[in-house]
Design an enzyme around this catalytic site. Structure first.
Site, PDB file in Angstrom:
ATOM      1  N   LYS A 174       0.838  -1.214   0.000  1.00  0.00           N
ATOM      2  CA  LYS A 174       0.000   0.000   0.000  1.00  0.00           C
ATOM      3  C   LYS A 174       0.872   1.263   0.000  1.00  0.00           C
ATOM      4  O   LYS A 174       0.681   2.159  -0.814  1.00  0.00           O
ATOM      5  CB  LYS A 174      -0.933   0.003   1.224  1.00  0.00           C
ATOM      6  N   ARG A 196     -10.630  -0.239   8.457  1.00  0.00           N
ATOM      7  CA  ARG A 196     -10.109  -1.595   8.667  1.00  0.00           C
ATOM      8  C   ARG A 196     -11.104  -2.490   9.372  1.00  0.00           C
ATOM      9  O   ARG A 196     -10.762  -3.596   9.783  1.00  0.00           O
ATOM     10  CB  ARG A 196      -8.839  -1.539   9.514  1.00  0.00           C
ATOM     11  N   ARG A 208      11.561  -5.312   5.189  1.00  0.00           N
ATOM     12  CA  ARG A 208      11.294  -3.888   4.926  1.00  0.00           C
ATOM     13  C   ARG A 208      12.189  -2.987   5.786  1.00  0.00           C
ATOM     14  O   ARG A 208      12.392  -3.230   6.970  1.00  0.00           O
ATOM     15  CB  ARG A 208       9.837  -3.547   5.243  1.00  0.00           C
ATOM     16  N   ARG A 260      10.568  -1.019  11.389  1.00  0.00           N
ATOM     17  CA  ARG A 260       9.419  -0.783  12.277  1.00  0.00           C
ATOM     18  C   ARG A 260       9.363  -1.824  13.379  1.00  0.00           C
ATOM     19  O   ARG A 260       9.676  -2.993  13.157  1.00  0.00           O
ATOM     20  CB  ARG A 260       8.114  -0.822  11.466  1.00  0.00           C
ATOM     21  N   ARG A 262      -0.991  -9.334  12.745  1.00  0.00           N
ATOM     22  CA  ARG A 262      -1.578  -8.304  11.873  1.00  0.00           C
ATOM     23  C   ARG A 262      -2.350  -8.963  10.731  1.00  0.00           C
ATOM     24  O   ARG A 262      -3.424  -8.493  10.338  1.00  0.00           O
ATOM     25  CB  ARG A 262      -0.468  -7.398  11.310  1.00  0.00           C
TER      26      ARG A 262
HETATM   27  P1  AP5 Z   1       4.772  -1.483   1.867  1.00  0.00           P
HETATM   28  O1  AP5 Z   1       4.442  -0.685   0.670  1.00  0.00           O
HETATM   29  O2  AP5 Z   1       5.483  -0.828   2.997  1.00  0.00           O
HETATM   30  O3  AP5 Z   1       3.465  -2.261   2.378  1.00  0.00           O
HETATM   31  P2  AP5 Z   1       2.160  -1.746   3.157  1.00  0.00           P
HETATM   32  O4  AP5 Z   1       1.010  -2.439   2.550  1.00  0.00           O
HETATM   33  O5  AP5 Z   1       2.156  -0.254   3.217  1.00  0.00           O
HETATM   34  O6  AP5 Z   1       2.477  -2.401   4.545  1.00  0.00           O
HETATM   35  P3  AP5 Z   1       2.222  -1.916   6.058  1.00  0.00           P
HETATM   36  O7  AP5 Z   1       2.944  -2.923   6.893  1.00  0.00           O
HETATM   37  O8  AP5 Z   1       2.594  -0.479   6.251  1.00  0.00           O
HETATM   38  O9  AP5 Z   1       0.718  -2.099   6.193  1.00  0.00           O
HETATM   39  P4  AP5 Z   1      -0.044  -2.257   7.529  1.00  0.00           P
HETATM   40  O10 AP5 Z   1      -1.443  -2.135   7.094  1.00  0.00           O
HETATM   41  O11 AP5 Z   1       0.301  -3.489   8.280  1.00  0.00           O
HETATM   42  O12 AP5 Z   1       0.562  -1.084   8.416  1.00  0.00           O
HETATM   43  P5  AP5 Z   1       0.059   0.392   8.759  1.00  0.00           P
HETATM   44  O13 AP5 Z   1       1.250   1.230   8.896  1.00  0.00           O
HETATM   45  O14 AP5 Z   1      -1.010   0.819   7.881  1.00  0.00           O
HETATM   46  O15 AP5 Z   1       5.625  -2.755   1.363  1.00  0.00           O
HETATM   47  C1  AP5 Z   1       6.104  -3.694   2.275  1.00  0.00           C
HETATM   48  C2  AP5 Z   1       7.480  -4.196   1.808  1.00  0.00           C
HETATM   49  O16 AP5 Z   1       7.304  -4.939   0.597  1.00  0.00           O
HETATM   50  C3  AP5 Z   1       8.469  -3.064   1.483  1.00  0.00           C
HETATM   51  O17 AP5 Z   1       9.748  -3.462   1.883  1.00  0.00           O
HETATM   52  C4  AP5 Z   1       8.375  -2.921  -0.036  1.00  0.00           C
HETATM   53  O18 AP5 Z   1       9.607  -2.468  -0.597  1.00  0.00           O
HETATM   54  C5  AP5 Z   1       8.034  -4.337  -0.474  1.00  0.00           C
HETATM   55  N1  AP5 Z   1       7.156  -4.363  -1.639  1.00  0.00           N
HETATM   56  C6  AP5 Z   1       6.094  -3.567  -1.922  1.00  0.00           C
HETATM   57  N2  AP5 Z   1       5.531  -3.916  -3.074  1.00  0.00           N
HETATM   58  C7  AP5 Z   1       6.244  -4.968  -3.547  1.00  0.00           C
HETATM   59  C8  AP5 Z   1       6.149  -5.770  -4.727  1.00  0.00           C
HETATM   60  N3  AP5 Z   1       5.195  -5.559  -5.649  1.00  0.00           N
HETATM   61  N4  AP5 Z   1       7.046  -6.770  -4.885  1.00  0.00           N
HETATM   62  C9  AP5 Z   1       8.012  -6.997  -3.958  1.00  0.00           C
HETATM   63  N5  AP5 Z   1       8.160  -6.270  -2.831  1.00  0.00           N
HETATM   64  C10 AP5 Z   1       7.270  -5.260  -2.630  1.00  0.00           C
HETATM   65  O19 AP5 Z   1      -0.589   0.139  10.193  1.00  0.00           O
HETATM   66  C11 AP5 Z   1       0.242  -0.181  11.300  1.00  0.00           C
HETATM   67  C12 AP5 Z   1      -0.614  -0.375  12.538  1.00  0.00           C
HETATM   68  O20 AP5 Z   1      -1.319   0.851  12.834  1.00  0.00           O
HETATM   69  C13 AP5 Z   1      -1.705  -1.439  12.460  1.00  0.00           C
HETATM   70  O21 AP5 Z   1      -1.195  -2.742  12.713  1.00  0.00           O
HETATM   71  C14 AP5 Z   1      -2.666  -0.965  13.553  1.00  0.00           C
HETATM   72  O22 AP5 Z   1      -2.157  -1.286  14.826  1.00  0.00           O
HETATM   73  C15 AP5 Z   1      -2.608   0.548  13.380  1.00  0.00           C
HETATM   74  N6  AP5 Z   1      -3.654   1.022  12.456  1.00  0.00           N
HETATM   75  C16 AP5 Z   1      -3.477   1.484  11.196  1.00  0.00           C
HETATM   76  N7  AP5 Z   1      -4.657   1.812  10.643  1.00  0.00           N
HETATM   77  C17 AP5 Z   1      -5.595   1.548  11.575  1.00  0.00           C
HETATM   78  C18 AP5 Z   1      -7.024   1.669  11.603  1.00  0.00           C
HETATM   79  N8  AP5 Z   1      -7.725   2.115  10.557  1.00  0.00           N
HETATM   80  N9  AP5 Z   1      -7.669   1.290  12.727  1.00  0.00           N
HETATM   81  C19 AP5 Z   1      -7.003   0.818  13.790  1.00  0.00           C
HETATM   82  N10 AP5 Z   1      -5.656   0.686  13.842  1.00  0.00           N
HETATM   83  C20 AP5 Z   1      -4.966   1.052  12.736  1.00  0.00           C
END
Ligand code: AP5
Length: 282
Positions: A86, A162, A197, A225, A236
């Site tokens: 994402k 979510r 990552r 992270r 997660r």
């Molecule tokens: P990356 O692009 O970083 O992936 P991402 O989908 O953004 O992953 P996140 O881990 O950030 O998502 P998340 O939903 O778990 O975390 P968030 O910060 O939103 O890519 C990942 C890796 O893969 C990178 O190294 C990249 O280079 C590689 N990659 C990307 N595309 C690729 C491809 N096509 N091929 C190969 N490699 C690739 O949330 C964190 C926490 O915040 C949650 O766990 C929760 O506790 C809280 N939170 C967030 N939103 C909410 C909500 N709405 N309600 C309640 N709690 C929330």
């Protein structure tokens, strides 16, 4: 260009889909996609079936679509499992469309880093890979979406909603996306993505030790992270799977599924085709 059965009034070419909504595979040389190389983009049609423009025509659609609805700010939601890509795709989408990126994970991490009351409440949930309570998240998102700059430029909402409750909360405010991008990647690929990552605190750039290696001169400043361990990633993932169907249920007419297993550039190409295709069809 043949008449599209799903949009009878439009002359948009589509690929055939089967009853389950999967695009029917076409043999090498017959269509634009070849066997196992095929990537899926599925867009809902008014009939409830799924379809997509053929690749050659998606390029043409992309060319006209960006000017198709002048003055209408685009509203995009992007969802997918942890590490589905994402954040990686959001950077590209923002570059191309100039949308305001609202990443709930980034907002929460900023609150934690600043030690605010919201951040103190969120920290343990985030560290464990659980959803932060709605009382922290929902108002934060509503406030962000209400900002003038966001309203004027359009938004790219990343990581919200979510859960069904979070979707309902913004539904009540009349907030809906033009398109809901759902990036699909099988769980077994995601753990590798999570643990490899690294991000650059100086630029915000996201790297992967294998899939997007950082330049050697910046490696020492990269950070990992705290929730990017295999154990936390598995939790997660459980949280994601327990909630995704309820969320998608709110956006049945806007959802476009993207195959996130392809290269980062190919995924982006499909996202652009999906966004521009939707704007063209609107
Ligand atoms: P990356 O692009 O970083 O992936 P991402 O989908 O953004 O992953 P996140 O881990 O950030 O998502 P998340 O939903 O778990 O975390 P968030 O910060 O939103 O890519 C990942 C890796 O893969 C990178 O190294 C990249 O280079 C590689 N990659 C990307 N595309 C690729 C491809 N096509 N091929 C190969 N490699 C690739 O949330 C964190 C926490 O915040 C949650 O766990 C929760 O506790 C809280 N939170 C967030 N939103 C909410 C909500 N709405 N309600 C309640 N709690 C929330």
């Amino acid at each position: 260009m043949r008449q599209n059965a799903c949009h009878p009034t439009k002359t948009v070419p589509c690929q055939p889909v089967n009853a389950a909504g999967k695009i029917r595979r076409v043999g090498a040389g017959v269509g634009p996609c070849k066997g196992a190389q095929e990537r899926l983009i599925r867009v809902p049609c008014s009939t409830g079936a799924w379809t997509r423009p053929a690749r050659s025509d998606r390029r043409a659609l992309a060319a006209v679509a960006v000017t198709g609805q002048p003055g209408q700010p685009l509203r995009v939601m992007i969802a997918g499992a942890p590490a589905a890509g994402k954040g990686t795709q959001c950077a590209k989408i923002v570059d191309k469309y100039g949308l305001m990126h609202i990443s709930v994970g980034d907002l929460l991490r900023a609150e934690v880093a600043a030690g605010t009351p919201a951040g103190r409440k969120a920290k343990n949930f985030m560290d464990n890979g659980d959803l932060v309570p709605n009382e922290v998240v929902v108002e934060m998102v509503k406030n962000k979406l209400g900002e003038d700059e966001v309203q004027q430029n359009g938004w790219l909402l990343d990581g919200y909603p979510r859960s069904g409750e979070q979707a309902e909360a913004i539904e009540k405010e009349g907030i809906r996306p033009d398109i809901f991008l759902l990036i699909n990647v099988p769980d077994e690929l995601l753990i590798d993505r999570v643990v490899g990552r690294r991000s650059d605190p100086a630029t915000g750039e996201i790297y992967h030790l294998t899939f997007k290696p950082p330049p050697p001169e910046i490696v020492s400043r990269l950070v990992q992270r705290s929730d990017d361990t295999e154990e936390k990633a598995r939790n997660r993932l459980r949280t994601y799977h327990a909630n995704v169907d309820a969320v998608v249920g709110y956006y049945k007419n806007e959802v476009v599924e993207i195959d996130g297993t392809a290269s980062m550039d190919m995924v982006f190409e499909d996202i652009v085709a999906a966004i521009d295709g939707i704007r063209h069809l609107a």
